[in-house]
Design an enzyme around this catalytic site. Structure first.
Site, PDB file in Angstrom:
ATOM      1  N   LYS A  37      38.401  42.307  47.599  1.00  0.00           N
ATOM      2  CA  LYS A  37      38.725  40.995  47.034  1.00  0.00           C
ATOM      3  C   LYS A  37      38.801  39.953  48.146  1.00  0.00           C
ATOM      4  O   LYS A  37      39.543  40.127  49.111  1.00  0.00           O
ATOM      5  CB  LYS A  37      40.063  41.050  46.294  1.00  0.00           C
ATOM      6  CG  LYS A  37      40.421  39.725  45.643  1.00  0.00           C
ATOM      7  CD  LYS A  37      41.574  39.872  44.669  1.00  0.00           C
ATOM      8  CE  LYS A  37      42.923  39.683  45.292  1.00  0.00           C
ATOM      9  NZ  LYS A  37      43.311  38.283  45.502  1.00  0.00           N
ATOM     10  N   LYS A  66      40.013  31.527  41.609  1.00  0.00           N
ATOM     11  CA  LYS A  66      40.733  30.978  40.440  1.00  0.00           C
ATOM     12  C   LYS A  66      40.298  29.553  40.106  1.00  0.00           C
ATOM     13  O   LYS A  66      41.095  28.614  40.170  1.00  0.00           O
ATOM     14  CB  LYS A  66      42.245  31.034  40.687  1.00  0.00           C
ATOM     15  CG  LYS A  66      42.768  32.441  40.917  1.00  0.00           C
ATOM     16  CD  LYS A  66      44.288  32.472  41.024  1.00  0.00           C
ATOM     17  CE  LYS A  66      44.840  33.862  41.194  1.00  0.00           C
ATOM     18  NZ  LYS A  66      44.520  34.504  42.486  1.00  0.00           N
ATOM     19  N   ASP A  69      38.891  23.495  36.677  1.00  0.00           N
ATOM     20  CA  ASP A  69      38.379  22.136  36.857  1.00  0.00           C
ATOM     21  C   ASP A  69      37.664  21.751  35.565  1.00  0.00           C
ATOM     22  O   ASP A  69      37.698  22.519  34.597  1.00  0.00           O
ATOM     23  CB  ASP A  69      37.432  22.120  38.081  1.00  0.00           C
ATOM     24  CG  ASP A  69      37.356  20.764  38.758  1.00  0.00           C
ATOM     25  OD1 ASP A  69      37.416  19.735  38.047  1.00  0.00           O
ATOM     26  OD2 ASP A  69      37.224  20.724  39.992  1.00  0.00           O
TER      27      ASP A  69
HETATM   28  O1  C5P Z   1      49.461  42.695  48.997  1.00  0.00           O
HETATM   29  P1  C5P Z   1      49.471  42.889  47.541  1.00  0.00           P
HETATM   30  O2  C5P Z   1      49.096  44.288  47.083  1.00  0.00           O
HETATM   31  O3  C5P Z   1      50.714  42.371  46.886  1.00  0.00           O
HETATM   32  O4  C5P Z   1      48.249  41.948  47.063  1.00  0.00           O
HETATM   33  C1  C5P Z   1      48.000  41.703  45.735  1.00  0.00           C
HETATM   34  C2  C5P Z   1      46.822  40.782  45.570  1.00  0.00           C
HETATM   35  O5  C5P Z   1      46.704  40.478  44.193  1.00  0.00           O
HETATM   36  C3  C5P Z   1      46.936  39.446  46.288  1.00  0.00           C
HETATM   37  O6  C5P Z   1      45.628  39.108  46.756  1.00  0.00           O
HETATM   38  C4  C5P Z   1      47.360  38.466  45.235  1.00  0.00           C
HETATM   39  O7  C5P Z   1      46.778  37.189  45.372  1.00  0.00           O
HETATM   40  C5  C5P Z   1      46.819  39.092  43.968  1.00  0.00           C
HETATM   41  N1  C5P Z   1      47.624  38.785  42.777  1.00  0.00           N
HETATM   42  C6  C5P Z   1      48.946  39.161  42.640  1.00  0.00           C
HETATM   43  N2  C5P Z   1      49.639  38.859  41.502  1.00  0.00           N
HETATM   44  C7  C5P Z   1      49.051  38.218  40.541  1.00  0.00           C
HETATM   45  C8  C5P Z   1      47.715  37.834  40.650  1.00  0.00           C
HETATM   46  C9  C5P Z   1      47.026  38.147  41.798  1.00  0.00           C
HETATM   47  O8  C5P Z   1      49.518  39.771  43.499  1.00  0.00           O
HETATM   48  N3  C5P Z   1      49.729  37.951  39.447  1.00  0.00           N
END
Ligand code: C5P
Length: 237
Positions: A37, A66, A69
């Site tokens: 990602k 995300k 617009d």
């Molecule tokens: O480091 P971690 O496992 O928490 O990363 C989770 C990823 O998922 C991050 O890139 C974050 O932007 C994304 N994310 C999240 N919660 C959400 C949506 C997306 O943690 N609700």
């Protein structure tokens, strides 16, 4: 239906701020994991080179910018992402039906690289009920709002949504199996740490209906990222 192989269901979030660090991680993890990602932090620092880095090593890219617009601007961004060859991308469902439809149609135009999956972000998990009611003036529960926005995205032709572990079961009940669900907030021990409040173990999230798991820090901040990823793949299996 979710991919059959565990390696195709784990998405590693490259939340780092330099191409050099992203490259170290992709080098260590590409033998184990298919999809990476690329979100706002890395894309803002490194641009399309971050996408190319992953693709050159045979990986797929989930471009998590995300988009939110007017429909024409989002359609243009989706076409650009499709030209970069990304496999999945995100849009904010709260942009409304016309915007969501424009995103889905723009993704459908892409030929050379295959159609990217358009995933809707429903309600940011950083918004609690108080913020929903008082700041956004939305008089619904969080769950009702998530389900409403997911259904709006599906009716507009999107492929799936991003959902926290807590929302997986209600989403599956409402939308069935034929809707892609990508779930962040994964912690191998299912304990809350850092800034993630709603977490689940990989096993629990898969059992509750997640097609793909997004995991960042439990892998990227581990002393041995490949070992951490291997442990999560084992849990998915
Ligand atoms: O480091 P971690 O496992 O928490 O990363 C989770 C990823 O998922 C991050 O890139 C974050 O932007 C994304 N994310 C999240 N919660 C959400 C949506 C997306 O943690 N609700």
């Amino acid at each position: 239906m979710p991919p059959a192989e565990a390696r195709d269901r784990l998405i590693v979030a490259l939340d780092v701020d330099s191409l050099a660090r992203a490259e170290e991680l992709v080098t260590a993890l590409a033998p184990l994991v298919t999809t990476f990602k690329v979100g706002g932090p890395l894309f803002t620092a490194a641009g399309p080179a971050a996408v190319e880095l992953v693709r050159k090593r045979g990986g797929k890219v989930f471009l998590d910018l995300k988009y939110h617009d007017i429909p024409a601007a989002v359609a243009g961004a989706v076409r650009g992402a499709a030209r970069l060859g990304v496999a999945m991308l995100t849009v904010h469902a709260s942009g409304g039906s016309a915007m969501l439809r424009a995103a889905a149609e723009a993704a459908g135009e892409s030929r050379a690289e295959g159609r990217p999956l358009v995933l809707a972000v429903t309600l940011l998990t950083s918004l609690d009920r108080r913020a929903l009611h008082r700041e956004l003036r939305i008089p619904a529960t969080e769950e009702a709002q998530v389900l409403h926005l997911a259904q709006l995205a599906r009716e507009a032709g999107c492929d799936g949504c991003v959902a926290s572990p807590r929302e997986l079961q209600p989403l599956r009940r409402l939308l069935g199996r034929d809707w892609v669900v990508v779930t962040p907030g994964i912690r191998p021990e299912a304990v809350a740490g850092d800034d993630q409040a709603r977490v689940a173990s990989p096993e629990a999230a898969i059992a509750a209906g997640a097609d793909y798991l997004v995991v960042g820090r439990p892998i990227t901040a581990a002393p041995d990222p490949a070992k951490a990823a291997a442990g999560i793949l084992e849990a998915i299996r």
